[in-house]
Design an enzyme around this catalytic site. Structure first.
Site, PDB file in Angstrom:
ATOM      1  N   CYS A  79       0.836  -1.211   0.000  1.00 29.51           N
ATOM      2  CA  CYS A  79       0.000   0.000   0.000  1.00 29.51           C
ATOM      3  C   CYS A  79       0.871   1.262   0.000  1.00 29.51           C
ATOM      4  CB  CYS A  79      -0.983  -0.042   1.185  1.00 29.51           C
ATOM      5  SG  CYS A  79      -2.370   1.104   0.998  1.00 29.51           S
ATOM      6  N   HIS A 167      -3.699  -5.338   0.643  1.00 31.59           N
ATOM      7  CA  HIS A 167      -3.133  -5.827   1.908  1.00 31.59           C
ATOM      8  C   HIS A 167      -3.180  -7.358   1.961  1.00 31.59           C
ATOM      9  CE1 HIS A 167      -2.609  -1.990   4.075  1.00 31.59           C
ATOM     10  NE2 HIS A 167      -3.585  -1.587   3.265  1.00 31.59           N
ATOM     11  N   GLU A 169      -1.946  -9.207   4.209  1.00 29.36           N
ATOM     12  CA  GLU A 169      -1.929  -9.679   5.598  1.00 29.36           C
ATOM     13  C   GLU A 169      -3.314  -9.851   6.202  1.00 29.36           C
ATOM     14  OE1 GLU A 169      -1.471  -5.124   5.900  1.00 29.36           O
ATOM     15  OE2 GLU A 169      -1.010  -6.751   4.510  1.00 29.36           O
TER      16      GLU A 169
END
Length: 509
Positions: A79, A167, A169
């Site tokens: 990001c 993202h 994660e």
């Protein structure tokens, strides 16, 4: 030498989640604020740049010198990290027409990209950004796109540097684990050797080397962190570890005796100290939450100091500090504004002229539990919910009195005991009963009552940084409410807290 991944924190709410996902793959990682990153040595296998609440074009946007990193070790920008890499060499980053937040799908994936090896076409990802990369520098190539974001991912030709706008994660990126594995394993070449067993082995050897024949004193509470700390130290130095367990009168019902018996059966060198009256005396007339915490912390230090000085030739103070505590103190905006005072030992090492040893300072909470399990610690101790340092003092809203403590201990015992009896305890990260400074009208038999209200709280969480209320069965809550009102004199109303963190906190004070 322990291989590791460095995570550069630009202030993202997801930074710790990146670390957790890396460690889930049995690879060690460290988080550093963007303005304090070390020069990579041979142990560093790769660097991940986090997201950020800032825009790369902001005047005060965080920046980092990547000249000693790029081309030396693989780099993955997530990001803001991706936007930062692109903009550094002349790429264009502009505000999106509308904030791009939520699920998206990768309509294009470069089949030759090592980062996306094995990732499915149309794979779902999670976007959370207000800016978009609209043009890349010349030697950059697009490796993934969504319907709305053409440059959803890129890599630099001839260099192991990658950027992704989404993202990986977060849970909603369905193949995020695979993308991170591709980076960590195939691109960085990590061996995935960081396990609970390897941590125990290296930590025990390090403790033996550091402490030698020195004596260590440790305050234990019955909580997971202090218990695992104690067992690690006991494994390294045996009887040279001196544990002190203080009964502050603010523990759960029968907690002091139960936990003390546990520790003695484990073979720990532990002394129990009854200091109930000292704590209750100092809390008399105090209603402010922070003043209560400070009062409890101050008396704990006095009692602990007094007991520790009875042990001859102590050189070290052990603490159950874990990794989130360390991260808090070196956050990107400096020391965190308010760390509750009971989290700290308020100058105790200096006061006692002791060095500090913190065996768990590299671990997250769930990792501490895994280490404890590998050490063979009783599951009942490892499963225990977190409990605040000041105990029931911060679950009694307002002034603390012996009568209120007694009432709350009975309520808490019924609630927590009920969770265990109905097989719900392990579905809850933390459960609490709170005694409110509110009386309400009730009817018992043919008489009107005017008695106390208690609130029940049960939350699910991973590490306490965020939490959601647990949807306990209505039948269970009804039964617990009935038991509390019938069995605890002084309570005539029970409510259930259905707020999440944020905006609420887990505890009420």
């Amino acid at each position: 030498m322990q291989e590791k991944i460095i995570i550069v924190d630009f202030g993202s709410q997801y930074t710790q989640l990146i670390a957790r996902k890396v460690r889930e793959q049995n690879v060690y990682c460290d988080i550093y604020p963007f303005n304090k990153i070390p020069v990579p040595d041979r142990s560093v296998k790769g660097v991940i740049l986090s997201g950020s609440p800032f825009s790369v074009g902001d005047k005060n946007a965080p920046s980092v010198d990547l000249s000693g990193i790029r081309g030396v070790v693989p780099v993955l920008g997530i990001c803001y990290g991706a936007q930062y890499i692109a903009r550094q060499e002349g790429g264009v980053v502009k505000a999106s027409p509308s904030r791009e937040y939520g699920r998206a799908n990768l309509e294009y994936i470069d089949a030759d990209s090592d980062l996306f090896a094995g990732v499915s076409e149309n794979s779902q990802v999670w976007m959370s950004h207000g800016d978009t990369i609209t043009r890349l520098p010349q030697n950059y190539k697009i490796t993934a796109s969504t319907a709305e974001v053409k440059i959803a991912a890129f890599e630099i030709e001839g260099e192991q540097t990658y950027g992704i706008q989404f993202h990986p994660e977060v849970y909603h990126t369905t193949e995020g684990k695979l993308i991170l594995k591709n980076f960590i394993s195939d691109i960085c070449g990590c061996r995935h050797s960081w396990t609970a067993a390897s941590f125990i082995g290296s930590t025990v050897e390090e403790l033996k080397s550091t402490l030698g024949d020195d004596k260590v004193v440790l305050g234990i509470s019955g909580g997971v962190d202090s218990t695992v700390t104690a067992v690690l130290l006991h494994k390294a130095i045996g009887k040279n570890l001196n544990c002190i367990f203080v009964d502050n009168g603010l523990l759960r019902k029968n907690e002091f005796k139960k936990v003390l018996d546990f520790y003695k059966k484990m073979g720990l060198n532990v002394k129990g100290v009854d200091a109930k009256q000292k704590f209750l005396d100092v809390l008399s007339g105090v209603s402010d939450p922070e003043e209560k915490r400070k009062a409890v912390g101050r008396v704990f230090i006095e009692v602990f100091d007094e007991e520790a000085r009875k042990i001859k030739d102590v050189g070290w103070l052990a603490q159950g500090t874990i990794y989130p505590d360390i991260i808090e103190s070196v956050s990107v905006s400096g020391p965190s504004a308010v760390i509750k005072s009971h989290h700290n030992v308020g100058g105790l090492p200096e006061r006692m002229n002791l060095k500090v040893v913190e065996p768990l300072k590299l671990l997250f909470k769930d990792e501490v539990r895994r280490v404890g399990k590998t050490l063979g610690i009783d599951p009942e101790l490892l499963r225990r919910h977190p409990f605040p340092g000041p105990g029931l003092a911060v679950r009694i809203v307002g002034e603390v009195t012996p009568e209120k403590v007694s009432i709350l201990q009975e309520v808490d015992d019924i609630f927590v005991g009920g969770l265990k009896e109905h097989g719900l305890y392990d579905d809850v990260w933390q459960a609490a009963a709170i005694l409110l400074p509110v009386q309400s009208v009730g009817v018992m038999g043919d008489e009107r009552t005017y008695e106390n209200v208690v609130a029940l709280r049960a939350v699910s969480s991973t590490d306490g940084m965020t939490a959601d209320w647990v949807h306990l069965p209505y039948g269970f809550l009804g039964k617990i409410s009935c038991n509390i009102i019938n069995r605890v004199k002084g309570v005539n109303r029970v409510v259930y807290d259905i707020s999440s963190k944020p905006p609420a906190t887990i505890e009420w004070e």
